[in-house]
Scaffold this motif. Structure first.
Motif, short mmCIF file in Angstrom:
data_model
loop_
_atom_site.label_atom_id
_atom_site.label_comp_id
_atom_site.label_asym_id
_atom_site.label_seq_id
_atom_site.Cartn_x
_atom_site.Cartn_y
_atom_site.Cartn_z
N CYS A 140 -19.94 12.09 -27.13
CA CYS A 140 -20.33 11.86 -28.52
C CYS A 140 -21.05 13.11 -29.02
CB CYS A 140 -21.25 10.65 -28.60
SG CYS A 140 -21.66 10.11 -30.28
N ASP A 141 -20.76 13.53 -30.24
CA ASP A 141 -21.36 14.75 -30.78
C ASP A 141 -21.13 14.77 -32.29
OD1 ASP A 141 -21.92 17.67 -31.32
OD2 ASP A 141 -21.96 17.78 -29.14
N ILE A 142 -21.84 15.66 -32.97
CA ILE A 142 -21.57 15.86 -34.40
C ILE A 142 -20.37 16.78 -34.59
CG2 ILE A 142 -23.97 15.50 -35.10
CD1 ILE A 142 -24.22 18.55 -35.37
N ASN A 143 -19.87 17.39 -33.49
CA ASN A 143 -18.88 18.45 -33.57
C ASN A 143 -17.67 18.10 -32.70
OD1 ASN A 143 -17.55 21.08 -32.97
ND2 ASN A 143 -19.21 21.89 -34.24
N PRO A 200 -9.26 13.43 -16.01
CA PRO A 200 -8.60 13.11 -17.28
C PRO A 200 -9.55 13.24 -18.47
CG PRO A 200 -8.26 11.39 -15.64
CD PRO A 200 -9.28 12.30 -15.08
N LYS A 201 -8.98 13.51 -19.62
CA LYS A 201 -9.78 13.52 -20.84
C LYS A 201 -10.39 12.14 -21.06
CE LYS A 201 -7.23 17.05 -23.45
NZ LYS A 201 -6.41 17.31 -24.67
N ILE A 202 -11.53 12.13 -21.74
CA ILE A 202 -12.20 10.87 -22.05
C ILE A 202 -12.29 10.70 -23.56
CG2 ILE A 202 -13.49 10.82 -19.89
CD1 ILE A 202 -15.92 11.87 -21.39
N ALA A 203 -12.68 9.53 -23.98
CA ALA A 203 -12.77 9.24 -25.41
C ALA A 203 -13.86 10.09 -26.06
CB ALA A 203 -13.09 7.76 -25.62
N THR A 204 -13.68 10.39 -27.34
CA THR A 204 -14.69 11.12 -28.10
C THR A 204 -15.06 10.34 -29.35
OG1 THR A 204 -13.03 12.40 -29.34
CG2 THR A 204 -13.86 13.37 -27.28
N TYR A 205 -16.34 10.42 -29.70
CA TYR A 205 -16.86 9.74 -30.89
C TYR A 205 -17.80 10.70 -31.61
CZ TYR A 205 -15.40 5.36 -28.60
OH TYR A 205 -14.69 4.37 -27.99
N LEU A 206 -17.71 10.73 -32.92
CA LEU A 206 -18.68 11.48 -33.69
C LEU A 206 -20.03 10.78 -33.65
CD1 LEU A 206 -16.51 12.51 -36.75
CD2 LEU A 206 -17.30 13.99 -34.89
N ALA A 207 -21.10 11.53 -33.87
CA ALA A 207 -22.45 10.96 -33.77
C ALA A 207 -22.64 9.77 -34.71
CB ALA A 207 -23.48 12.04 -34.06
N SER A 208 -21.97 9.79 -35.83
CA SER A 208 -22.06 8.67 -36.77
C SER A 208 -21.43 7.40 -36.20
CB SER A 208 -21.37 9.03 -38.09
OG SER A 208 -20.01 9.36 -37.87
N GLU A 209 -20.66 7.54 -35.12
CA GLU A 209 -20.00 6.41 -34.48
C GLU A 209 -20.69 6.01 -33.18
OE1 GLU A 209 -15.37 7.31 -35.59
OE2 GLU A 209 -16.33 8.69 -34.17
N PHE A 210 -21.95 6.42 -33.01
CA PHE A 210 -22.66 6.18 -31.75
C PHE A 210 -22.70 4.70 -31.40
CE2 PHE A 210 -26.64 5.33 -29.42
CZ PHE A 210 -26.46 6.15 -28.31
N GLU A 211 -23.07 3.85 -32.35
CA GLU A 211 -23.16 2.42 -32.06
C GLU A 211 -21.78 1.83 -31.76
OE1 GLU A 211 -25.52 0.03 -34.65
OE2 GLU A 211 -26.97 1.64 -35.03
N THR A 212 -20.76 2.31 -32.46
CA THR A 212 -19.39 1.87 -32.18
C THR A 212 -19.00 2.24 -30.76
OG1 THR A 212 -18.76 2.13 -34.51
CG2 THR A 212 -16.98 2.10 -32.88
N MET A 213 -19.38 3.44 -30.34
CA MET A 213 -19.08 3.88 -28.98
C MET A 213 -19.71 2.96 -27.95
SD MET A 213 -20.10 7.46 -27.04
CE MET A 213 -21.87 7.15 -27.24
N ILE A 214 -20.97 2.61 -28.16
CA ILE A 214 -21.68 1.74 -27.20
C ILE A 214 -21.00 0.37 -27.14
CG2 ILE A 214 -23.85 0.64 -26.61
CD1 ILE A 214 -23.88 3.68 -26.30
N LYS A 215 -20.67 -0.19 -28.28
CA LYS A 215 -20.06 -1.51 -28.32
C LYS A 215 -18.65 -1.51 -27.75
CE LYS A 215 -22.89 -2.94 -32.26
NZ LYS A 215 -22.91 -3.24 -33.71
N TYR A 260 -31.31 8.50 -30.45
CA TYR A 260 -30.27 7.97 -29.56
C TYR A 260 -30.87 7.20 -28.39
CZ TYR A 260 -27.51 10.98 -32.50
OH TYR A 260 -26.94 11.57 -33.59
N ILE A 261 -32.06 7.60 -27.95
CA ILE A 261 -32.73 6.85 -26.89
C ILE A 261 -33.02 5.43 -27.37
CG2 ILE A 261 -34.86 6.64 -25.55
CD1 ILE A 261 -34.93 9.72 -25.43
N VAL A 262 -33.64 5.32 -28.55
CA VAL A 262 -34.02 4.00 -29.07
C VAL A 262 -32.78 3.15 -29.34
CG1 VAL A 262 -35.08 2.79 -31.02
CG2 VAL A 262 -36.22 4.78 -30.00
N LYS A 263 -31.75 3.73 -29.96
CA LYS A 263 -30.53 2.96 -30.24
C LYS A 263 -29.87 2.48 -28.95
CE LYS A 263 -29.10 4.97 -34.69
NZ LYS A 263 -28.06 5.77 -35.38
N ALA A 264 -29.83 3.36 -27.95
CA ALA A 264 -29.20 2.99 -26.67
C ALA A 264 -29.96 1.84 -26.01
CB ALA A 264 -29.15 4.20 -25.75
#
Length: 427
Positions: free
Chosen positions: A35-38, A56-71, A90-94
């Motif tokens: 996950c990153d802004i870039n 293998p490559k893994i999934a990528t998520y933009l930082a705005s999708e952090f909660e979506t990534m976790i779910k 990100y610590i608190v959200k996680a």
């Protein structure tokens, strides 16, 4: 059963963690997403996974999708290696989404954000680990052992000088660290390691902090005062930078080019800013005095422009003195090999008994960075940690008590007054 991990922040420190997981800890770790802004930087990290680690490559998520990534990915643990000022977000959200966290140091940059993390841990019952690899370096562990075993009796005072050279020290003034709102300044970003070591060595916590210092060497105003007039804001594309020993040429290093220069078009981040440019608001020359709860005192200094890299520390006790000198390999963050980072060039640990002959203490090093300390940390994080008589694994309490020394120091720099640490946060 393997634990699932995601990592947010794919900059210079990220590969230290994900490289170990996919190379040495495939049996215990499953890395499932970046996950990153870039996006460009995440794509490059995936390229490294494939080409360097045969993973293998893994999934990528933009930082705005952090909660979506976790779910979506349902990780057990989130690794946070973003810009320091965003660690707490990100610590608190996680934590609130049911994950444990491993975070790069510093845990965060100010008292308010520290309190947010503490409150979230208390509210959720989840765990935060802070990656203090210096604790695991054999010479630092040996110092803890000598003091614990009473070799010099009760420690009354510590003198601690940390020197950053013109390669490593300058790098903090090229990057996002040059702005205090991003990094907390060197008293938080860098010195958190050193203040944690003192807490670890003496088995105590800070009580009162006084700090002084400023920007004395880097920055445009200081360069102008020395009669230097050739200025540029960044090295890339600058004729002046070609002859500047303080400049870093991103295009000459394939890794730095891919990680930063090629990714600029997305977020505008320039990794190669001039250390003598405008806009720097952190200090490069610092002195701190700390009184601890066990009544020991620390005199500490950090300078970021020296011809020598390493530290000198002395401990004065009721039965004698310990003198330590460690010279380290200078490095550019993410610009060299992992094995070179924190490589020890010279080290000396000497005990001077009050009545008796001085003697050198033998230090047995292992393979890997920081005298073999980095692999020990990684084993603690991702492998099967063994029982540790020194309790080197750092909790959020350790993370907080180390940064609070620097945070109090920053407050003292502003006011000119000593600051009480106890009133800054509630555990």
């Amino acid at each position: 059963m393997r634990k699932k991990y995601v990592l947010i922040g794919t900059g210079g420190r990220a590969e230290f963690f994900y490289g170990a997981m996919v190379e040495d800890y495939r049996d215990t770790c499953e890395l499932v997403a970046f996950c990153d802004i870039n996006q460009t930087r995440m794509d490059y990290s995936n390229q490294l996974l494939e080409e360097k680690y045969d993973h293998p490559k893994i999934a990528t998520y933009l930082a705005s999708e952090f909660e979506t990534m976790i779910k979506t990915e349902k990780p057990d643990i989130v690794i946070v290696t973003t810009v320091d000022r965003t660690h707490h977000t990100y610590i608190v959200k996680a934590l609130e989404l049911g994950c444990d966290v491993i975070t790069e140091k510093p845990m965060t940059v100010d008292a308010e954000k520290t309190q947010e993390i503490i409150d979230a841990i208390n509210r959720t019952g989840r765990e935060v680990r802070v990656t203090f690899n210096y604790r695991y370096a054999p010479h630092n562990t040996k110092i803890r052992e000598l003091i614990r075993d009473g070799v010099i009796g009760d420690v009354y005072s510590v003198n601690f000088e940390w020197a950053l050279d013109t390669q490593h020290g300058a790098d903090y003034f090229r990057r996002w660290h040059r702005n205090k709102n991003n990094s907390g300044g060197l008293l938080v970003h860098k010195s958190t390691h050193h203040f944690d070591l003192v807490n670890f060595w003496l088995d105590t916590t800070p009580e009162t902090v006084y700090a002084t210092g400023g920007l004395r060497f880097y920055g445009r105003e200081n360069a102008e005062a020395r009669g230097e007039t050739k200025f540029y804001q960044r090295a890339h594309g600058s004729e002046y930078a070609k002859d500047d020993p303080f400049a870093i040429q991103l295009e000459e290093n394939d890794h730095l080019k891919a990680l930063y220069l090629d990714a600029e078009q997305e977020d505008g981040y320039q990794r190669d800013q001039s250390v003598f440019g405008d806009g720097i608001d952190i200090e490069d020359t610092l002195g701190v005095m700390v009184t601890y709860k066990n009544k020991a005192i620390l005199t500490y200094s950090l300078n970021a422009y020296l011809p020598w890299e390493g530290f000198i520390v002395t401990f004065n006790g009721s039965k004698g003195r310990i003198e330590v000198q460690v010279r380290e390999q200078s490095y550019i963050n993410s610009g060299g090999s992992k094995s070179d980072e924190g490589k020890l060039k010279e080290k000396s640990v000497k005990v001077l008994p009050m009545f008796g002959e001085p003697y050198e203490v033998e230090i047995v090093e292992g393979k890997g960075g920081h005298g073999g300390g980095d692999p020990l940390l990684l084993e603690d994080l991702f492998g099967t940690p063994s029982e540790d008589e020194f309790n080197r694994a750092a909790s959020h309490i350790d993370g907080a008590t180390s940064i609070l020394t620097g945070i109090a120091g920053n407050m003292s720099l502003k006011t000119g007054q000593a600051v009480k640490v106890d009133g800054l946060v509630k555990f």
